[in-house]
Design a protein around this motif. Sequence first.
Motif, PDB file in Angstrom:
ATOM      1  N   PRO A  42       0.842  -1.204   0.000  1.00  0.00           N
ATOM      2  CA  PRO A  42       0.000   0.000   0.000  1.00  0.00           C
ATOM      3  C   PRO A  42       0.874   1.250   0.000  1.00  0.00           C
ATOM      4  O   PRO A  42       1.936   1.276   0.626  1.00  0.00           O
ATOM      5  CB  PRO A  42      -0.805  -0.113   1.296  1.00  0.00           C
ATOM      6  N   ASP A  43       0.439   2.260  -0.735  1.00  0.00           N
ATOM      7  CA  ASP A  43       1.203   3.503  -0.824  1.00  0.00           C
ATOM      8  C   ASP A  43       0.767   4.421   0.308  1.00  0.00           C
ATOM      9  O   ASP A  43      -0.162   5.203   0.177  1.00  0.00           O
ATOM     10  CB  ASP A  43       0.955   4.161  -2.182  1.00  0.00           C
ATOM     11  N   ASN A  44       1.450   4.279   1.452  1.00  0.00           N
ATOM     12  CA  ASN A  44       1.138   5.112   2.618  1.00  0.00           C
ATOM     13  C   ASN A  44       2.444   5.650   3.201  1.00  0.00           C
ATOM     14  O   ASN A  44       3.525   5.210   2.819  1.00  0.00           O
ATOM     15  CB  ASN A  44       0.310   4.331   3.651  1.00  0.00           C
ATOM     16  N   PRO A  45       2.351   6.612   4.111  1.00  0.00           N
ATOM     17  CA  PRO A  45       3.571   7.243   4.637  1.00  0.00           C
ATOM     18  C   PRO A  45       4.543   6.277   5.306  1.00  0.00           C
ATOM     19  O   PRO A  45       5.764   6.453   5.199  1.00  0.00           O
ATOM     20  CB  PRO A  45       3.040   8.263   5.642  1.00  0.00           C
ATOM     21  N   SER A  46       4.064   5.246   5.978  1.00  0.00           N
ATOM     22  CA  SER A  46       4.984   4.331   6.655  1.00  0.00           C
ATOM     23  C   SER A  46       5.788   3.509   5.650  1.00  0.00           C
ATOM     24  O   SER A  46       6.999   3.310   5.826  1.00  0.00           O
ATOM     25  CB  SER A  46       4.228   3.416   7.621  1.00  0.00           C
ATOM     26  N   VAL A  47       5.140   3.052   4.588  1.00  0.00           N
ATOM     27  CA  VAL A  47       5.853   2.298   3.549  1.00  0.00           C
ATOM     28  C   VAL A  47       6.823   3.222   2.817  1.00  0.00           C
ATOM     29  O   VAL A  47       7.967   2.848   2.545  1.00  0.00           O
ATOM     30  CB  VAL A  47       4.859   1.642   2.571  1.00  0.00           C
ATOM     31  N   ARG A  48       6.395   4.441   2.518  1.00  0.00           N
ATOM     32  CA  ARG A  48       7.275   5.395   1.850  1.00  0.00           C
ATOM     33  C   ARG A  48       8.504   5.719   2.705  1.00  0.00           C
ATOM     34  O   ARG A  48       9.606   5.890   2.197  1.00  0.00           O
ATOM     35  CB  ARG A  48       6.522   6.691   1.525  1.00  0.00           C
TER      36      ARG A  48
END
Length: 62
Positions: A42-48
Amino acid sequence: MSDNAKTVKVRLVKSLAGTQQRHRLSVKALGLNKLNDVRELPDNPSVRGLINQVYYLVRVEQ
């Protein structure tokens, strides 16, 4: 994941040999184990944030 959820594909392109322990753990948290492993996340702040920390080891594919 649903079809309309934003995702990002991440590929491990460099070896973890000689890298910091923190960076190895970040790669593991992304679900990447071997060279050329690809995960759709998922493209979310934690993965980024994880991707940004190990930017020199991974490639983001759209």
